[in-house]
Design a protein around this motif. Sequence first.
Motif, PDB file in Angstrom:
ATOM      1  N   ARG A  47       7.706  -7.932  37.462  1.00  0.00           N
ATOM      2  CA  ARG A  47       7.769  -9.339  37.058  1.00  0.00           C
ATOM      3  C   ARG A  47       7.444 -10.169  38.295  1.00  0.00           C
ATOM      4  O   ARG A  47       7.990  -9.919  39.358  1.00  0.00           O
ATOM      5  CB  ARG A  47       9.150  -9.698  36.542  1.00  0.00           C
ATOM      6  N   ALA A  49       7.116 -14.117  39.668  1.00  0.00           N
ATOM      7  CA  ALA A  49       7.185 -15.575  39.550  1.00  0.00           C
ATOM      8  C   ALA A  49       6.129 -16.117  40.496  1.00  0.00           C
ATOM      9  O   ALA A  49       6.096 -15.747  41.670  1.00  0.00           O
ATOM     10  CB  ALA A  49       8.566 -16.072  39.916  1.00  0.00           C
ATOM     11  N   GLN A  78       9.073 -16.623  47.073  1.00  0.00           N
ATOM     12  CA  GLN A  78      10.495 -16.963  46.965  1.00  0.00           C
ATOM     13  C   GLN A  78      10.658 -18.370  46.391  1.00  0.00           C
ATOM     14  O   GLN A  78      11.543 -18.614  45.568  1.00  0.00           O
ATOM     15  CB  GLN A  78      11.168 -16.840  48.341  1.00  0.00           C
ATOM     16  N   ARG A  81      10.060 -18.075  42.763  1.00  0.00           N
ATOM     17  CA  ARG A  81      11.159 -17.359  42.103  1.00  0.00           C
ATOM     18  C   ARG A  81      12.360 -18.276  41.920  1.00  0.00           C
ATOM     19  O   ARG A  81      12.966 -18.325  40.846  1.00  0.00           O
ATOM     20  CB  ARG A  81      11.558 -16.121  42.906  1.00  0.00           C
ATOM     21  N   ILE A  82      12.720 -19.016  42.951  1.00  0.00           N
ATOM     22  CA  ILE A  82      13.863 -19.943  42.864  1.00  0.00           C
ATOM     23  C   ILE A  82      13.566 -21.036  41.835  1.00  0.00           C
ATOM     24  O   ILE A  82      14.410 -21.369  41.003  1.00  0.00           O
ATOM     25  CB  ILE A  82      14.180 -20.535  44.247  1.00  0.00           C
ATOM     26  N   SER A  84      11.670 -20.917  39.305  1.00  0.00           N
ATOM     27  CA  SER A  84      11.584 -20.402  37.934  1.00  0.00           C
ATOM     28  C   SER A  84      12.953 -20.281  37.261  1.00  0.00           C
ATOM     29  O   SER A  84      13.034 -20.119  36.051  1.00  0.00           O
ATOM     30  CB  SER A  84      10.883 -19.047  37.925  1.00  0.00           C
ATOM     31  N   LYS A  85      14.021 -20.384  38.034  1.00  0.00           N
ATOM     32  CA  LYS A  85      15.364 -20.211  37.458  1.00  0.00           C
ATOM     33  C   LYS A  85      15.922 -21.483  36.844  1.00  0.00           C
ATOM     34  O   LYS A  85      16.860 -21.422  36.057  1.00  0.00           O
ATOM     35  CB  LYS A  85      16.318 -19.696  38.538  1.00  0.00           C
ATOM     36  N   ARG A  86      15.376 -22.645  37.218  1.00  0.00           N
ATOM     37  CA  ARG A  86      15.858 -23.910  36.658  1.00  0.00           C
ATOM     38  C   ARG A  86      14.663 -24.787  36.328  1.00  0.00           C
ATOM     39  O   ARG A  86      13.778 -24.965  37.171  1.00  0.00           O
ATOM     40  CB  ARG A  86      16.775 -24.625  37.653  1.00  0.00           C
ATOM     41  N   SER A  87      14.677 -25.358  35.137  1.00  0.00           N
ATOM     42  CA  SER A  87      13.516 -26.128  34.695  1.00  0.00           C
ATOM     43  C   SER A  87      13.279 -27.353  35.578  1.00  0.00           C
ATOM     44  O   SER A  87      12.125 -27.717  35.820  1.00  0.00           O
ATOM     45  CB  SER A  87      13.664 -26.532  33.235  1.00  0.00           C
ATOM     46  N   HIS A  89      13.852 -27.610  38.773  1.00  0.00           N
ATOM     47  CA  HIS A  89      13.221 -27.132  40.004  1.00  0.00           C
ATOM     48  C   HIS A  89      11.761 -26.759  39.742  1.00  0.00           C
ATOM     49  O   HIS A  89      10.886 -27.039  40.572  1.00  0.00           O
ATOM     50  CB  HIS A  89      13.968 -25.920  40.561  1.00  0.00           C
ATOM     51  N   THR A 118       6.440 -17.013  35.161  1.00  0.00           N
ATOM     52  CA  THR A 118       6.879 -15.652  35.467  1.00  0.00           C
ATOM     53  C   THR A 118       6.107 -14.749  34.518  1.00  0.00           C
ATOM     54  O   THR A 118       6.213 -14.878  33.301  1.00  0.00           O
ATOM     55  CB  THR A 118       8.394 -15.463  35.264  1.00  0.00           C
ATOM     56  N   HIS A 138       7.279 -21.913  32.862  1.00  0.00           N
ATOM     57  CA  HIS A 138       8.447 -22.710  33.247  1.00  0.00           C
ATOM     58  C   HIS A 138       8.100 -24.197  33.363  1.00  0.00           C
ATOM     59  O   HIS A 138       8.927 -25.042  33.056  1.00  0.00           O
ATOM     60  CB  HIS A 138       9.023 -22.210  34.574  1.00  0.00           C
TER      61      HIS A 138
END
Length: 148
Positions: A47, A49, A78, A81-82, A84-87, A89, A118, A138
């Motif tokens: 996977r 991101a 990185q 990746r970070i 991709s965890k919060r819309s 961001h 991702t 995302h």
Amino acid sequence: MSREHVAWGLVGAVLLALLLWPLVDGRDGFPLSTYPMFSEDRGRIVRLAHVVGRTAGGEVRPLPPRLLGTFEVMQAAQSARIASKRSDHADRLCTRVAAALHDDAALATEFVAVEVRTDRYDIVAYWQTGRPLDGTLHASCPVAGGAT
């Protein structure tokens, strides 16, 4: 053989045993390492991101790390990746990269949009097709004045 030679021989044998002990118990550590970060089987599916640019024709291509504010590929990964965890961001990163892309005369004419995604890749098939198996979008934002 003198007592001194025997003592040094024992010291040498103990040091050699300590040095080779990781081979016996299978643990990774100093001074011997199996380098699990390189030798571990990670499977064929990965996977990723990343931040990509979309052309007017629908083609998707990765954007250079400098548009994410770094020249380091791992730092760019990185950041993606970070994000991709919060819309929120992902939206901020997308907007920032779209602005940087707009300011890049060479790239601005190629892309109409930036996407924070991702995607899942089969790493063997990647080299044959370059396409992901599937993916999650995302954030997407237009490039002001981008290609038409």
